[in-house]
Design a protein around this motif. Structure first.
Motif, PDB file in Angstrom:
ATOM      1  N   GLN A 163       0.833  -1.200   0.000  1.00 39.86           N
ATOM      2  CA  GLN A 163       0.000   0.000   0.000  1.00 39.86           C
ATOM      3  C   GLN A 163       0.873   1.256   0.000  1.00 39.86           C
ATOM      4  OE1 GLN A 163      -2.566  -0.318   3.405  1.00 39.86           O
ATOM      5  NE2 GLN A 163      -4.028  -1.680   2.382  1.00 39.86           N
ATOM      6  N   LYS A 167       1.077   4.133  -2.892  1.00 40.75           N
ATOM      7  CA  LYS A 167       0.884   5.565  -2.647  1.00 40.75           C
ATOM      8  C   LYS A 167       2.043   6.373  -3.240  1.00 40.75           C
ATOM      9  CE  LYS A 167      -1.645   4.800   1.686  1.00 40.75           C
ATOM     10  NZ  LYS A 167      -1.591   4.909   3.165  1.00 40.75           N
ATOM     11  N   ALA A 373      -4.613   3.588  -8.524  1.00 39.41           N
ATOM     12  CA  ALA A 373      -4.870   4.476  -7.388  1.00 39.41           C
ATOM     13  C   ALA A 373      -4.982   5.929  -7.840  1.00 39.41           C
ATOM     14  CB  ALA A 373      -3.751   4.325  -6.356  1.00 39.41           C
ATOM     15  N   TYR A 381      -7.616   3.102   1.150  1.00 43.98           N
ATOM     16  CA  TYR A 381      -6.740   1.961   1.411  1.00 43.98           C
ATOM     17  C   TYR A 381      -7.303   1.184   2.597  1.00 43.98           C
ATOM     18  CZ  TYR A 381      -3.365   3.776  -1.885  1.00 43.98           C
ATOM     19  OH  TYR A 381      -2.749   4.198  -3.031  1.00 43.98           O
ATOM     20  N   PRO A 448      -5.915   0.057  -3.400  1.00 42.56           N
ATOM     21  CA  PRO A 448      -7.052   0.736  -2.771  1.00 42.56           C
ATOM     22  C   PRO A 448      -8.360   0.120  -3.242  1.00 42.56           C
ATOM     23  CG  PRO A 448      -6.172   2.063  -4.559  1.00 42.56           C
ATOM     24  CD  PRO A 448      -5.248   0.892  -4.411  1.00 42.56           C
TER      25      PRO A 448
END
Length: 595
Positions: A163, A167, A373, A381, A448
């Motif tokens: 995750q 990002k 994302a 998330y 996500p």
């Protein structure tokens, strides 16, 4: 960031890259024309050399200029292709934001009707999750992406790390797109990677013979010395010829193995150069998150080393030229030199090549998820938790456009752990099951999800929604469904926690038998560690809530009929459905007469 802002970023990049592409094409045309002029001048200088000796210097300078222009043209052409890919990438993303994902690979080769959930949830195929999320270009990158969507990451820690990497990449559009554009340049064949890795395991022809290192230096040196000496000492001519023949004798000893070696590795030059290009992008980028730092570290010096391998293969390919073979093998043991150096590269780097190629594949997957994302700034998330419970707020299907998606909340686990979902035809039951299933797949892959918040455990997903018969396996639809249900029960009885999605159980039998079997199956779920959602038209299953008030809960999707018009709000509501629409629709369409 909003979807409009995402689209504006892509549109601006299209304008920017298109302008650079136009300028690059102009420069290429200039270089092409200069190259032609220099070539004509060179031929003229060569012609004049026969009458005026000093023109040989001009010819030499023009030859150098021509080589430089050829190299410059090749570099500019590669940059042009890269810019064209960048323009295409941004054009496709603009279309994707509008729901058009047809320009991406659908992953049809991964469609598997026997998989535990991928066929039911449209993970692969036209309009699938794979088509929406995958931006990998290498074959192994696509395979890794497919595996990520069908086999969850192993731990909460791994998911959290992915995750964080997602990002970081979502915010780094330049790296993502340049890496993807470089990947689009790859013309990879299905066996390229496998054959490269198999080559690493093949026994050496020359490198494991210690005397060959000295021989490859000494024999060419003696031959060249004899040739040079022959200008002063006539008797050395025969020595030079003898040494040249000796070189050919050594090559003759190994020629069959050298030919086989060349045949195996010769076609890998271009693909190796493309791999090197990708690794160069990866190793030069500075990352902050652990997963990306590790990948970048794995790629350290990889681009240079893989490019060196490509150059060595290119050198070996030069043996296809008859003049090279004749002259260079007489003077320098050329073929054996090339084979020896390739085997030396293999000896030094064999253990690293698979790691480097895996780093490319993993980076492609992370860039894919990062793009996903970026394209869905409103997605959250998920939190990966230990309790056997799924809690989603504002959850929708990630492939339905934002302005068309109707979100729902759901709490499943602790109490209740089994939901019976009833409703009219087309009211949204099946879509709801796919919505929560697809979001769980995303959550467990480090991506996500389409929700304001989502909490879930690491849990095995099993579904029964599109079971099909099989002529090949002599298996009826009903028997195939029973096999799927048996597999689920076997796993539950081994105390393996499952998340189960079932749509209209036992469709292949009569209504009375279907009802009795469905009720009995749900009762089997109750004592086991599982979460389950069962969509059905059979309201009798709703009685299970009375029998198991803590474990089973009824929910429904209702239809509304007003002014002879049927409509749906697609909102999940507690309780049993009260309205059905089959008879209404049959009358509306004239299939049966109106009352």
């Amino acid at each position: 960031m909003t979807l409009d802002e995402c689209s504006a970023i892509y549109q601006n990049r299209i304008v920017e890259f298109s302008a650079s592409l136009t300028q690059k094409k102009k420069t290429i045309n200039i270089i092409s024309n200069l190259r032609l002029v220099v070539a004509v001048l060179f031929l003229g200088a060569v012609y004049l050399t026969f009458s005026t000796t000093p023109f040989i210097y001009a010819a030499a300078l023009l030859l150098v200029a021509f080589v430089i222009l050829v190299q410059r043209h090749a570099k500019l052409f590669a940059e042009k292709v890269h810019l064209e890919n960048l323009v295409t990438i941004n054009q496709l993303e603009v279309r994707a934001l509008k729901g058009d994902i047809a320009g991406f690979d659908a992953g049809l080769k991964f469609v598997d009707g026997s998989h535990a959930y991928s066929h039911d949830l449209d993970i692969f195929g036209d309009g699938s999750l794979f088509q929406a999320i995958n931006r990998s270009n290498t074959l192994d990158g696509k395979n890794t992406m497919a595996q990520r969507l069908t086999s969850p990451l192993p731990s909460a820690e791994a998911i959290t790390e992915h995750q964080e990497a997602t990002k970081e990449l979502a915010a780094n559009i330049n790296f993502r797109q340049h890496f993807q554009a470089a990947g689009k340049e790859i013309d990879e064949q299905p066996l390229d990677r496998q054959e490269l890795l198999e080559w690493l395991q093949q026994p050496s022809i020359l490198f494991d013979k210690s005397y060959f290192r000295l021989l490859l230096i000494a024999l060419p040196a003696l031959t060249l010395a004899a040739i040079a000496g022959a200008f002063f000492i006539t008797s050395l001519k025969s020595v030079a010829v003898l040494l040249a023949l000796t070189q050919w004798a050594f090559l003759g000893t190994y020629v069959k193995r050298v030919n086989a070696f060349h045949e195996y590795i010769s076609r890998k030059k271009n693909i190796l150069e493309k791999y090197a290009h990708l690794l160069h992008y990866l190793q030069q980028e500075t990352f902050q998150t652990p997963v990306l730092k590790k990948l970048s570290a794995q790629a350290a010096d990889a681009g240079v080393n893989v490019k060196a391998l490509a150059s060595l293969v290119s050198s070996l390919n030069a043996r296809s030229n008859a003049m090279t073979t004749l002259v260079m093998n007489s003077l320098l043991m050329y073929d054996l030199q090339c084979v020896y150096r390739l085997e030396k590269w293999k000896h030094v780097h064999a253990a690293h090549l698979k790691v480097w190629l895996d780093a490319i594949s993993e980076t492609e997957v992370l860039c894919s998820v990062g793009t996903f994302a970026f394209n869905h700034p409103g997605f959250a998330y998920p939190i990966i938790d230990k309790p056997l419970s799924i809690v989603a707020v504002g959850m929708g299907h990630p492939l339905i456009l934002e302005n068309e998606c109707v979100p729902n909340d759901i709490t499943l686990g602790t109490e209740p752990s089994i939901l019976i979902v009833t409703g009219a035809n087309m009211a949204g039951k099946s879509t709801f099951l796919r919505t929560i299933g697809v979001n769980l797949v995303l959550a467990l892959s480090g991506a996500p999800v389409c929700a304001r918040s989502f909490r879930c455990p690491i849990i095995t997903l099993r579904s029964g929604m599109r079971t099909a018969d099989s002529l090949k396996d002599h298996q009826s639809y009903f028997y195939a469904e029973l096999n799927r249900l048996k597999t689920i029960m076997d796993e539950l009885r081994s105390d393996r926690p499952l998340f189960i999605l079932l749509d209209e159980i036992l469709k292949g039998t009569n209504s009375t038998d279907k009802q009795a079997g469905s009720i009995a199956l749900v009762k089997q779920f109750v004592p086991h560690p599982c979460l389950a959602i069962i969509a059905t038209h059979d309201l009798a299953l709703g009685d299970l809530e009375t029998e198991y008030p803590r474990q089973v809960k009824n929910f429904c999707f209702e239809a509304t009929i007003e002014n002879d018009q049927l409509s749906f709000d697609y909102k999940l509501k507690p309780g049993l459905a009260q309205k059905m629409n089959a008879t209404f629709l049959m009358r509306k369409m004239g299939i049966i007469p109106k009352d």
